[in-house]
Design a protein around this motif. Structure first.
Motif, PDB file in Angstrom:
ATOM      1  N   GLY A 119       0.582  -1.077  -0.056  1.00 56.04           N
ATOM      2  CA  GLY A 119       0.024  -0.025  -0.050  1.00 56.04           C
ATOM      3  C   GLY A 119       0.884   1.071  -0.182  1.00 56.04           C
ATOM      4  O   GLY A 119       0.494   2.227   0.650  1.00 56.04           O
ATOM      5  N   LEU A 120       1.954   1.201  -0.480  1.00 58.53           N
ATOM      6  CA  LEU A 120       2.777   2.523  -0.605  1.00 58.53           C
ATOM      7  C   LEU A 120       1.947   3.457  -1.740  1.00 58.53           C
ATOM      8  O   LEU A 120       1.663   2.769  -2.676  1.00 58.53           O
ATOM      9  CB  LEU A 120       4.280   2.110  -1.332  1.00 58.53           C
ATOM     10  CG  LEU A 120       5.339   1.529  -0.385  1.00 58.53           C
ATOM     11  CD1 LEU A 120       6.484   1.254  -1.353  1.00 58.53           C
ATOM     12  CD2 LEU A 120       5.531   2.195   0.779  1.00 58.53           C
ATOM     13  N   PRO A 121       2.248   4.887  -1.416  1.00 55.56           N
ATOM     14  CA  PRO A 121       1.611   5.730  -2.213  1.00 55.56           C
ATOM     15  C   PRO A 121       2.210   5.742  -3.398  1.00 55.56           C
ATOM     16  O   PRO A 121       3.499   5.821  -3.724  1.00 55.56           O
ATOM     17  CB  PRO A 121       1.710   7.270  -1.669  1.00 55.56           C
ATOM     18  CG  PRO A 121       2.898   6.891  -0.893  1.00 55.56           C
ATOM     19  CD  PRO A 121       3.016   5.348  -0.281  1.00 55.56           C
ATOM     20  N   THR A 122       1.709   5.602  -4.926  1.00 48.67           N
ATOM     21  CA  THR A 122       2.491   5.650  -6.066  1.00 48.67           C
ATOM     22  C   THR A 122       2.201   6.634  -6.781  1.00 48.67           C
ATOM     23  O   THR A 122       2.587   6.868  -8.065  1.00 48.67           O
ATOM     24  CB  THR A 122       1.954   4.180  -7.022  1.00 48.67           C
ATOM     25  OG1 THR A 122       0.637   4.027  -7.126  1.00 48.67           O
ATOM     26  CG2 THR A 122       2.679   3.084  -6.166  1.00 48.67           C
ATOM     27  N   ASP A 123       1.190   7.559  -6.386  1.00 47.02           N
ATOM     28  CA  ASP A 123       0.737   8.876  -6.989  1.00 47.02           C
ATOM     29  C   ASP A 123       1.307   9.956  -6.584  1.00 47.02           C
ATOM     30  O   ASP A 123       1.021  11.044  -6.909  1.00 47.02           O
ATOM     31  CB  ASP A 123      -0.748   8.975  -6.891  1.00 47.02           C
ATOM     32  CG  ASP A 123      -1.333   8.928  -5.454  1.00 47.02           C
ATOM     33  OD1 ASP A 123      -0.372   8.745  -4.641  1.00 47.02           O
ATOM     34  OD2 ASP A 123      -2.311   9.182  -5.158  1.00 47.02           O
ATOM     35  N   VAL A 124       2.716  10.045  -5.664  1.00 48.18           N
ATOM     36  CA  VAL A 124       3.292  10.931  -5.379  1.00 48.18           C
ATOM     37  C   VAL A 124       4.592  10.956  -5.882  1.00 48.18           C
ATOM     38  O   VAL A 124       5.038   9.949  -6.655  1.00 48.18           O
ATOM     39  CB  VAL A 124       3.603  11.048  -3.735  1.00 48.18           C
ATOM     40  CG1 VAL A 124       1.931  11.076  -3.284  1.00 48.18           C
ATOM     41  CG2 VAL A 124       4.179   9.903  -3.302  1.00 48.18           C
ATOM     42  N   LYS A 125       5.357  12.191  -5.784  1.00 52.28           N
ATOM     43  CA  LYS A 125       6.494  12.241  -6.717  1.00 52.28           C
ATOM     44  C   LYS A 125       7.796  11.561  -6.001  1.00 52.28           C
ATOM     45  O   LYS A 125       8.819  11.380  -6.595  1.00 52.28           O
ATOM     46  CB  LYS A 125       6.721  13.757  -7.118  1.00 52.28           C
ATOM     47  CG  LYS A 125       6.115  14.272  -7.962  1.00 52.28           C
ATOM     48  CD  LYS A 125       6.669  13.904  -9.457  1.00 52.28           C
ATOM     49  CE  LYS A 125       5.856  14.645 -10.640  1.00 52.28           C
ATOM     50  NZ  LYS A 125       4.344  14.228 -10.663  1.00 52.28           N
ATOM     51  N   ALA A 126       7.641  11.709  -4.353  1.00 58.05           N
ATOM     52  CA  ALA A 126       8.632  11.225  -3.839  1.00 58.05           C
ATOM     53  C   ALA A 126       8.185  10.710  -2.345  1.00 58.05           C
ATOM     54  O   ALA A 126       7.243  11.691  -1.725  1.00 58.05           O
ATOM     55  CB  ALA A 126       9.809  11.862  -3.890  1.00 58.05           C
ATOM     56  N   VAL A 127       8.961   9.945  -1.533  1.00 56.09           N
ATOM     57  CA  VAL A 127       8.468   9.680  -0.151  1.00 56.09           C
ATOM     58  C   VAL A 127       9.814   9.782   0.733  1.00 56.09           C
ATOM     59  O   VAL A 127      10.812   9.466   0.195  1.00 56.09           O
ATOM     60  CB  VAL A 127       7.705   8.423   0.355  1.00 56.09           C
ATOM     61  CG1 VAL A 127       6.495   8.208  -0.467  1.00 56.09           C
ATOM     62  CG2 VAL A 127       8.493   7.313   0.012  1.00 56.09           C
ATOM     63  N   LEU A 128       9.711  10.103   2.038  1.00 55.78           N
ATOM     64  CA  LEU A 128      10.732  10.028   2.769  1.00 55.78           C
ATOM     65  C   LEU A 128      10.071   8.816   3.745  1.00 55.78           C
ATOM     66  O   LEU A 128       9.310   9.120   4.233  1.00 55.78           O
ATOM     67  CB  LEU A 128      11.111  11.517   3.846  1.00 55.78           C
ATOM     68  CG  LEU A 128      11.490  12.399   2.670  1.00 55.78           C
ATOM     69  CD1 LEU A 128      11.946  13.808   3.671  1.00 55.78           C
ATOM     70  CD2 LEU A 128      12.789  12.167   2.228  1.00 55.78           C
ATOM     71  N   LEU A 129      11.158   8.073   4.014  1.00 57.33           N
ATOM     72  CA  LEU A 129      10.820   6.906   5.225  1.00 57.33           C
ATOM     73  C   LEU A 129      11.625   7.770   6.345  1.00 57.33           C
ATOM     74  O   LEU A 129      12.820   7.514   6.253  1.00 57.33           O
ATOM     75  CB  LEU A 129      11.381   5.699   4.760  1.00 57.33           C
ATOM     76  CG  LEU A 129      11.134   4.481   5.715  1.00 57.33           C
ATOM     77  CD1 LEU A 129       9.663   3.950   6.171  1.00 57.33           C
ATOM     78  CD2 LEU A 129      11.659   3.415   5.161  1.00 57.33           C
ATOM     79  N   ILE A 130      11.006   7.747   7.380  1.00 60.76           N
ATOM     80  CA  ILE A 130      11.725   8.419   8.668  1.00 60.76           C
ATOM     81  C   ILE A 130      11.376   7.488   9.787  1.00 60.76           C
ATOM     82  O   ILE A 130      10.321   7.043  10.206  1.00 60.76           O
ATOM     83  CB  ILE A 130      10.907   9.782   8.861  1.00 60.76           C
ATOM     84  CG1 ILE A 130      11.334  10.461   7.573  1.00 60.76           C
ATOM     85  CG2 ILE A 130      11.720  10.542  10.113  1.00 60.76           C
ATOM     86  CD1 ILE A 130      10.687  12.147   7.572  1.00 60.76           C
TER      87      ILE A 130
END
Lengths: 470, 470
Positions: free
Chosen positions: A268-279
């Motif tokens: 269920g990772l977002p795939t409609d965003v340009k980038a994510v940060l895993l913190i």
């Protein structure tokens, strides 16, 4: 080439069953995790103890036979590809955890111990070994030390080098040395321990290691910040740190990477965003809660469209595992996956991410970027096909531009993967001829006959990645 | 000897005012903080920039003139005593703080910057540079790097080595190299940065350094635990750590040390107890309060007769300053003070403290012991008189026994003071002939004419401390 005479003497040392030179066995160890490199060893040997290693090395020195020490071969710089033939040395019979010392907070292991096995063993005693390379399920501690491996927790905790307290190693002349010890402080002579860490098997064979442990952090929390603007995500990284928060993990994944990782891991990772940060932050609960809240605010202020906290350790572990699987996921796209780890000061992460995208466009190459943003350590990755020579030329050109940009920004050609054969042609860009010269002098002084993993670190002439075969 | 011809060329490089060879000037730099060592240099030079350093070194190589780089000469191993004459290189004109980078958490300095000045400059920006050698008020960063200096905060934060990210250095051939950078990760070739850290000026002249900073801990608390049983105090050290608490400071002072320190500092230290532990924790308030409470309990359970919390930062600073003044205080007792830093795994601290006392009795030598107990790094100190040759023989014999015991317990001959000239005769005890051989090979490869601080680290023949004069 190993003569019959030499073979006979090797067998006297390790026994018939630990000297292997069938075509099948040689083929298995003709390559490592690095795409596009293959070369046949002359034999594979499996020593059972330090004394055998010493005898093998001495014989190799006598007969001028190359030795390539190899853990699980998960390196990505062709560091364990036996490009000049000779012997691949395996540590599957030197894979014992020798001692966990709870008073001195150390663990002593043989080089063949699998990283995750050691991590789990010390965690069972409430202790913590932070370096966690993505390959930790199969990589060995010996390999980690030779490559100075990093991982997802490098930002806060450092890399393998920061946890090696003492080594036993066999020098090219067969001498067995012991460096350091269970000591917080030791300045008796040059720092051979750290000279060997990251030396990629070109100076000595490591036969035992004493590693530093720290108390297990009390708790850990994980969140995912999503951005529609890659640059904003990259900028948030340095903003967090300049707010005096050092999170345990601060990873970056761009949209193309997210898409393939989600397709692979289905969590269920977002795939409609340009980038994510895993913190992630770990430590005492109060501190973790406070830091996570502050980082959430910083992310939102820096343009995150959402910040989602993992609701359970299960969910957090799924996120970490997904991140760790990025390479495997990307590898499904095309026959060949080339992953790099050019590294910049973390203040330059946004500039670097933009540069990578522009370089991809310029050369018509699809680049997926993810990596340890908090360390300034990105993994621009190109899914390609080694058989397509025209495309490979463009991939090569793109990576040359990426390395040049990293250097220009005060960075380096490799943050955690090592130089090996693959990045040797670019080493001079980082070190200059003077830097290379002093390293070569050290190599020559310790290994005058050049039997230890020859051809690695120091380039012969080309600046291209080429398929090498014997 | 420096010929007139060479002198003329040196003056062309640095100017008349920066080439000094008067008898007075040479006398000033004929010794460092190490008792009993003195030798005249041929000249003192004060370069103004890296280029001048490079030209000086090149010329020294041409004329085979020894170079001794020197910070403030606070080292205790005769590391900056110009025992083979030549040039003492000062950095008083290369003492600029070049940059504090708040985004990358780094500070870049010239080697002549005084440690405490740098610490205060970064603290003004909310940043923290942990290594705090007792000499920090006058020592320089260049000296700290060359000696890999420790300090009172080493247990939790590590030593100078752990904070050096990048160096600019001049090699014996005059080449200028740059290692590392503002990078959390860098595995491009051998770890020259850490090879130079602690190399005691025997491999290169450091001309610039980029140091890692960390966020300033939010708060700090300090307490003093008093014991009537030295062994119980020493045992408490490893008990604290095996309870998974890593305090910022964990110092040990025995009764003889307490007496002289109190006489010197007059801050109300207990002098009627056998030993004290000075304990500090820093970090977020909740964590500090929790850890201090737990450590107080452990101390009381382990036999402390009292545990007193400092009631103010003023009181805490007085305790720390008193501890830092131990050497100065002890130095008032007798004409000569010999201080050592044999180091053991911290689980062996109690055994080591007992052994030191027995060794003192055996040789009829008064030994005061204090030091960084949490690091296993003790400073057995003998107030003596160098003119009393008979007593010096016994002091020498006692220290030989101390070194031998440290090695036997898995320790080292020097935890933070360096080898220099003083401990060179004992280095083989720690490293073996094989370990020394590989270090010598490195030295020979980088400095073939042996111009860089010759005579240091590697012993000639004697195992005695001898007065050397030219």
């Amino acid at each position: 080439m190993i003569s019959e005479k030499a073979k006979k003497r090797f067998i006297e040392i390790v026994g018939e069953e630990n000297y292997r030179d069938s075509a099948a066995e040689k083929l298995v160890y003709s390559y490592d995790a690095t795409p596009n490199y293959q070369a046949m060893p002359d034999a594979v040997m499996v020593p059972r103890n330090t004394k055998e290693v010493s005898q093998i090395v001495k014989l190799c020195n006598e007969f001028k036979i190359p030795i390539v020490p190899r853990g699980s071969g998960t390196n990505l710089c062709a560091g364990t590809c036996p490009t000049e033939g000779g012997i691949v040395l395996l540590f599957t019979r030197m894979n014992q955890m020798l001692e966990i010392d709870e008073e001195n907070l150390t663990v002593t292991v043989q080089p063949g111990v699998v990283t995750l096995d050691m991590i789990q063993a010390v965690e069972a005693k409430g202790l913590f070994y932070p370096p966690d390379p993505s390959s930790m399920k199969i990589s060995t501690i010996g390999g980690n030390i030779n490559e100075n491996s990093g991982g997802l927790r490098g930002l806060k905790y450092g890399v393998t080098r920061d946890y090696v307290l003492g080594l036993e190693a066999v020098l090219p002349n067969g001498d067995i040395i012991k460096t350091g010890g269970k000591l917080a402080k030791d300045v008796a002579g040059y720092d051979l321990t750290r000279l060997l860490v990251g030396s990629e098997g070109t100076l000595a064979v490591i036969t035992e290691a004493t590693m530093k442990l720290v108390p297990m952090p009390e708790t850990k929390q994980t969140m995912l910040a999503s951005y529609q603007d890659m640059e904003a995500a990259a900028k948030a990284v340095s903003t967090i740190i300049s707010h005096m928060i050092i999170p345990a993990t601060l990873e970056f994944l761009d949209q193309p990477t997210l898409e393939v990782v989600e397709d692979f891991a289905k969590i269920g990772l977002p795939t409609d965003v340009k980038a994510v940060l895993l913190i992630e932050q770990d430590g005492p609960l109060e501190v973790v809660v406070r830091d996570m809240k502050k980082m959430q605010e910083i992310c939102l202020q820096s343009g995150a469209v959402s910040v989602d906290m993992a609701q359970s350790e299960l969910e957090a572990e799924a996120l970490r595992t997904a991140r760790r699987s990025a390479l495997s996921a990307l590898a499904r796209l095309k026959p060949t996956t080339i992953l790099e780890d050019a590294t910049v000061p973390r203040s330059e992460i946004a500039t670097m991410v933009n540069a990578i995208n522009e370089i991809g466009l310029k050369h018509g190459v699809k680049i997926c970027t993810f990596g340890h943003a908090g360390d300034g350590n990105l993994h621009p990755t190109v899914p390609t096909d080694a058989r397509n020579h025209e495309e490979m030329e463009r991939v090569e050109a793109a990576f040359e531009d990426i390395f040049a940009t990293a250097i220009e920004l005060g960075g380096t050609i490799t943050g955690e993967h090592g130089v090996g054969l693959m990045k040797a042609p670019y080493l001079e860009w980082k070190l200059g001829t003077e830097g290379i010269a002093v390293m070569k002098a050290i190599k020559q002084a310790i290994d005058p006959l050049n039997i230890m993993n020859p051809g690695k670190v120091f380039a012969k002439e080309t600046r291209k990645r080429v398929v090498i075969s014997k």
